[in-house]
Write a protein that holds these residues in place. Structure first.
Motif, PDB file in Angstrom:
ATOM      1  N   ARG A  76       6.810  -3.157  -2.873  1.00  0.00           N
ATOM      2  CA  ARG A  76       7.393  -3.312  -1.940  1.00  0.00           C
ATOM      3  C   ARG A  76       7.326  -1.933  -0.281  1.00  0.00           C
ATOM      4  O   ARG A  76       6.482  -3.179   0.542  1.00  0.00           O
ATOM      5  CB  ARG A  76       8.850  -2.582  -1.520  1.00  0.00           C
ATOM      6  N   ASP A  77       6.173  -1.407  -0.750  1.00  0.00           N
ATOM      7  CA  ASP A  77       6.127  -0.668   0.866  1.00  0.00           C
ATOM      8  C   ASP A  77       4.717  -0.330   0.735  1.00  0.00           C
ATOM      9  O   ASP A  77       4.088  -0.427   1.836  1.00  0.00           O
ATOM     10  CB  ASP A  77       6.359   0.733   0.534  1.00  0.00           C
TER      11      ASP A  77
ATOM     12  N   HIS B 281      11.336  -8.350   5.108  1.00  0.00           N
ATOM     13  CA  HIS B 281      10.256  -7.108   5.159  1.00  0.00           C
ATOM     14  C   HIS B 281       9.288  -8.704   5.266  1.00  0.00           C
ATOM     15  O   HIS B 281       9.167  -9.157   3.770  1.00  0.00           O
ATOM     16  CB  HIS B 281      10.613  -6.959   3.443  1.00  0.00           C
TER      17      HIS B 281
ATOM     18  N   LYS C  27       6.216  10.415  -0.026  1.00  0.00           N
ATOM     19  CA  LYS C  27       8.033   9.904   1.474  1.00  0.00           C
ATOM     20  C   LYS C  27       9.004  10.683   1.049  1.00  0.00           C
ATOM     21  O   LYS C  27       9.475  11.317   2.074  1.00  0.00           O
ATOM     22  CB  LYS C  27       8.218   8.370   0.249  1.00  0.00           C
TER      23      LYS C  27
ATOM     24  N   ASP D 244       0.791   0.939   0.846  1.00  0.00           N
ATOM     25  CA  ASP D 244       0.453   2.130   1.437  1.00  0.00           C
ATOM     26  C   ASP D 244      -0.552   1.979   2.901  1.00  0.00           C
ATOM     27  O   ASP D 244      -0.358   1.175   2.790  1.00  0.00           O
ATOM     28  CB  ASP D 244      -0.757   3.007   0.522  1.00  0.00           C
TER      29      ASP D 244
END
Length: 314
Positions: free
Chosen positions: A62-63, A30, A253, A65
């Motif tokens: 981690r994700d 990732h 999400k 926006d």
């Protein structure tokens, strides 16, 4: 300058230094490498998150926006000193900084602190730090009042020493975000000069620690009060609360997975599109009238979280 470690070497180096590591999902693959180079690496950068709660912070780092896609670091260091690996490779953590600071870090040639930074993201002389630094986000509100437990600062010391030991660097290869960008204040609450002294002391001895077994990854928690605040206030103001934004992203999400919200609106802002999507969720559960106004309630939010991996508190 150095070639970055492989992901396996990175995790192994941390564990060899006595760090308790949690590997989050596909962290090793990732990254943001499609946006630019990863390496040569020159140092380690330490940040604070301006958030609270391990699960929420790990999910956000981690994700990211839509405005700042993840990963936002390589590891999140929680208040118990556990390091959650969320990405590996180029990450959106350092941004623009001062070339004079980078040169001093590369040469490891400065006194108790690098030269003063005069650049930031978007300034005329800024250089991109994302290819050059390993980055760790530390869970802390960054207000100068939120405590830094000993376990957390020891983990910062250990991860920094682990990377320096692998590459043959000294503690002068470790800097804070505030030493890189004149827009930043992190980490706030302790001195990077003192931390470098601790890292140097650790590097003066061989590793002897036996890593503890990895704990179960923390499950994110969404506060009903936080998401209701975000839904009822101006989105720009609500997004100023990093913790709130991370929690809103979890809700968005989930709504996306339910087919109720388009990808473009998964941005951490509980705006009109998210309110409309949440109202559709409430109607799906059988609510109507004022009970399906798009403002989360405890029962509907818990139903959403139960199917999408997060807990809810009032």
């Amino acid at each position: 300058m150095a070639t970055p470690m492989t992901a396996a070497q990175f995790a192994a180096a941390l564990r060899a230094e006595g760090v308790t590591v949690v590997e989050v999902g596909n962290w090793a693959d990732h990254n943001r490498n499609h946006k630019g180079s990863w390496g040569p690496v020159n140092g380690v950068m330490i940040h604070h998150t301006v958030s609270e709660g391990t699960g929420n912070t790990v999910a956000y780092c981690r994700d990211g926006d839509s405005a700042l896609p993840g990963p936002l670091c390589h590891g999140v260091i929680d208040k118990q000193g556990v390091v959650h690996l969320v990405g590996y490779g180029r990450a959106n953590h350092a941004g623009g900084g001062d070339s004079h600071v980078l040169a001093a870090v590369v040469a490891e040639d400065y006194g108790d602190r690098p030269p003063a930074t005069h650049e930031h993201q978007g300034s005329a002389g800024a250089v991109d730090g994302n290819p050059h630094f390993y980055g760790f986000e530390c869970v802390n509100l960054g207000d100068g009042k939120d405590p830094w437990p000993d376990a957390q600062t020891e983990a910062i010391e250990r991860v920094s020493a682990a990377i320096c030991r692998h590459h043959g660097w000294t503690a002068r290869s470790v800097i804070g975000h505030l030493e890189w960008s004149d827009w930043k204040s992190d980490p706030r609450g302790w001195s990077m000069t003192g931390m470098r002294e601790r890292i140097a002391g650790r590097l003066g001895h061989p590793t002897t620690a036996t890593p503890a077994p990895a704990p179960v990854p923390a499950r994110p928690t969404v506060s009903l009060a936080h998401v209701v605040y975000a839904a009822r206030h101006d989105p720009a103001a609500a997004q100023g609360h990093t913790t709130h934004k991370a929690e809103v992203l979890l809700v968005e999400k989930a709504l996306k997975s339910e087919g109720l919200l388009a990808t473009r609106w998964v941005d951490g802002s509980f705006g009109t599109k998210t309110v409309t999507a949440y109202a559709a969720w409430q109607r799906r559960l059988g609510y109507s009238g004022p009970a399906a106004d798009g403002i989360p309630g405890i029962a509907s939010l818990r139903r959403l979280g139960a199917g999408h991996g997060f807990d809810v508190k009032e």
